[in-house]
Motif scaffolding. Structure first.
Motif, mmCIF file in Angstrom:
data_model
loop_
_atom_site.group_PDB
_atom_site.id
_atom_site.type_symbol
_atom_site.label_atom_id
_atom_site.label_comp_id
_atom_site.label_asym_id
_atom_site.label_seq_id
_atom_site.Cartn_x
_atom_site.Cartn_y
_atom_site.Cartn_z
ATOM 1 N N SER A 45 29.528 41.996 44.880
ATOM 2 C CA SER A 45 30.013 40.619 44.998
ATOM 3 C C SER A 45 30.581 40.113 43.677
ATOM 4 O O SER A 45 31.521 39.309 43.663
ATOM 5 C CB SER A 45 28.886 39.703 45.474
ATOM 6 O OG SER A 45 27.803 39.726 44.549
ATOM 7 N N SER A 97 35.556 46.626 46.251
ATOM 8 C CA SER A 97 34.322 45.840 46.337
ATOM 9 C C SER A 97 34.486 44.684 47.317
ATOM 10 O O SER A 97 33.554 44.359 48.068
ATOM 11 C CB SER A 97 33.946 45.300 44.956
ATOM 12 O OG SER A 97 33.674 46.353 44.046
ATOM 13 N N ALA A 98 35.670 44.070 47.327
ATOM 14 C CA ALA A 98 35.925 42.983 48.278
ATOM 15 C C ALA A 98 35.852 43.496 49.713
ATOM 16 O O ALA A 98 35.320 42.821 50.606
ATOM 17 C CB ALA A 98 37.290 42.357 47.994
ATOM 18 N N SER A 123 33.960 42.153 42.883
ATOM 19 C CA SER A 123 35.041 41.810 43.799
ATOM 20 C C SER A 123 35.869 40.625 43.306
ATOM 21 O O SER A 123 36.952 40.369 43.833
ATOM 22 C CB SER A 123 34.468 41.485 45.185
ATOM 23 O OG SER A 123 33.714 40.288 45.156
ATOM 24 N N ASN A 136 41.245 39.075 45.621
ATOM 25 C CA ASN A 136 41.019 40.332 46.345
ATOM 26 C C ASN A 136 40.746 40.083 47.828
ATOM 27 O O ASN A 136 41.138 40.891 48.685
ATOM 28 C CB ASN A 136 39.841 41.089 45.723
ATOM 29 C CG ASN A 136 40.207 41.733 44.395
ATOM 30 O OD1 ASN A 136 41.311 42.230 44.208
ATOM 31 N ND2 ASN A 136 39.267 41.718 43.456
ATOM 32 N N TYR A 137 40.090 38.966 48.131
ATOM 33 C CA TYR A 137 39.801 38.652 49.530
ATOM 34 C C TYR A 137 41.058 38.185 50.258
ATOM 35 O O TYR A 137 41.289 38.569 51.419
ATOM 36 C CB TYR A 137 38.706 37.591 49.612
ATOM 37 C CG TYR A 137 37.379 38.070 49.089
ATOM 38 C CD1 TYR A 137 36.510 38.791 49.901
ATOM 39 C CD2 TYR A 137 36.984 37.812 47.775
ATOM 40 C CE1 TYR A 137 35.284 39.237 49.426
ATOM 41 C CE2 TYR A 137 35.767 38.255 47.287
ATOM 42 C CZ TYR A 137 34.917 38.966 48.116
ATOM 43 O OH TYR A 137 33.717 39.422 47.641
ATOM 44 N N TYR A 161 39.148 45.505 44.340
ATOM 45 C CA TYR A 161 39.589 45.334 45.726
ATOM 46 C C TYR A 161 38.670 46.082 46.683
ATOM 47 O O TYR A 161 38.338 45.575 47.762
ATOM 48 C CB TYR A 161 41.027 45.822 45.864
ATOM 49 C CG TYR A 161 41.614 45.604 47.243
ATOM 50 C CD1 TYR A 161 41.576 44.362 47.841
ATOM 51 C CD2 TYR A 161 42.203 46.653 47.940
ATOM 52 C CE1 TYR A 161 42.115 44.161 49.101
ATOM 53 C CE2 TYR A 161 42.742 46.468 49.204
ATOM 54 C CZ TYR A 161 42.691 45.208 49.782
ATOM 55 O OH TYR A 161 43.211 45.010 51.028
#
Length: 246
Positions: free
Chosen positions: A3, A224-225, A6, A24-25, A222
């Motif tokens: 988290s 991680s997102a 990300s 990234n989200y 990215y």
């Protein structure tokens, strides 16, 4: 950790310092590959609910009957589940090899429009025995007196199944449904060995996309997102399941 990373544009080396917030989200929500992962996951879940689970239920009902050699059939149907996903993928790679196996299967894995269905066939072959055993255990937990009472009252086999057996199997079926959905969200090993996500991303899952960006392209922020998105989808489904199903 995921988290936190990300929120950065980070290649996985040194300490992340290029803060990008939720970029990234928003990138994932606009990424056609990630959106395709969601669509393909929905297709696999729908196929599991409409085909795999009903077939598993039908086999469980069949193998609950006093058939000759039913213990052997139960063993044969459950055996694929014992194999690891990697072993299963390697096996079907050989089976569908154009040179040594079934050319039709090889064509399906090479066709962007059919590869998801070929993948579903392999997944079903591995996991239908597991769901069958779950439902068989649920069926055997139903007291015989209930089905005998229904028969005594004049109910036929279908009526007994529809009004007695199926409602009492509800908790077991819901467990199978839950495991199918969570397993589809996390699907990686089998896809990676069978297709690598190809051709042209047409068999990628979220886990495969996460691996591609994190370990192939070194876009760890990215990736991680995407992992957080997988976690949130699993969490939301689990909460909805607990709220409305259990």
């Amino acid at each position: 950790v995921a988290s936190y990373t990300s929120l950065f544009k980070w290649n996985g080396f040194n300490f992340p310092d290029n803060y990008v917030g939720l970029d990234n989200y928003t990138r994932a929500l606009a990424d056609p590959v990630f959106l395709g992962d969601l669509r393909r996951g929905a297709v696999l879940i729908a196929l599991s609910v409409l085909i795999q689970l009903p077939v598993s239920l039908a086999l469980a009902m069949l193998l609950n009957q006093p058939l000759r050699g039913r213990a052997l059939y139960r063993l044969l149907f459950f055996a694929p589940y014992v194999l690891s996903e990697v072993t299963t993928a390697v096996l079907f790679t050989l089976v569908f090899s154009p040179n040594r196996g079934l050319a039709l299967g090889g064509e399906m894995f090479a066709d962007p429009d059919q590869v998801i269905y070929a993948l579903f066939l392999v997944i079903s072959w591995k996991y239908f025995g597991f769901h069958m055993i779950l439902m068989l255990a649920g069926r055997q937990a139903i007291p015989r007196e209930l089905t005998e009472a229904a028969t005594t009252d004049g109910a036929g086999p279908w009526q007994t199944f529809r009004h007695v057996t199926l409602p009492l199997l509800g908790p077991t079926i819901r467990v199978s449904l839950f495991l199918s959905v969570i397993g589809t969200i996390q699907l990686f090993d089998m896809v990676w060995v069978l297709t690598g996500g190809g051709p042209i991303h047409s068999s990628e899952t979220m886990a495969v996309t996460m691996f591609q960006y994190g370990f192939r392209r070194f876009e760890v922020g990215y990736a991680s997102a995407i992992s957080i998105a997988m976690f949130l989808l699993s969490l939301i489904f689990a909460l909805l399941y607990q709220r409305f199903v259990l």
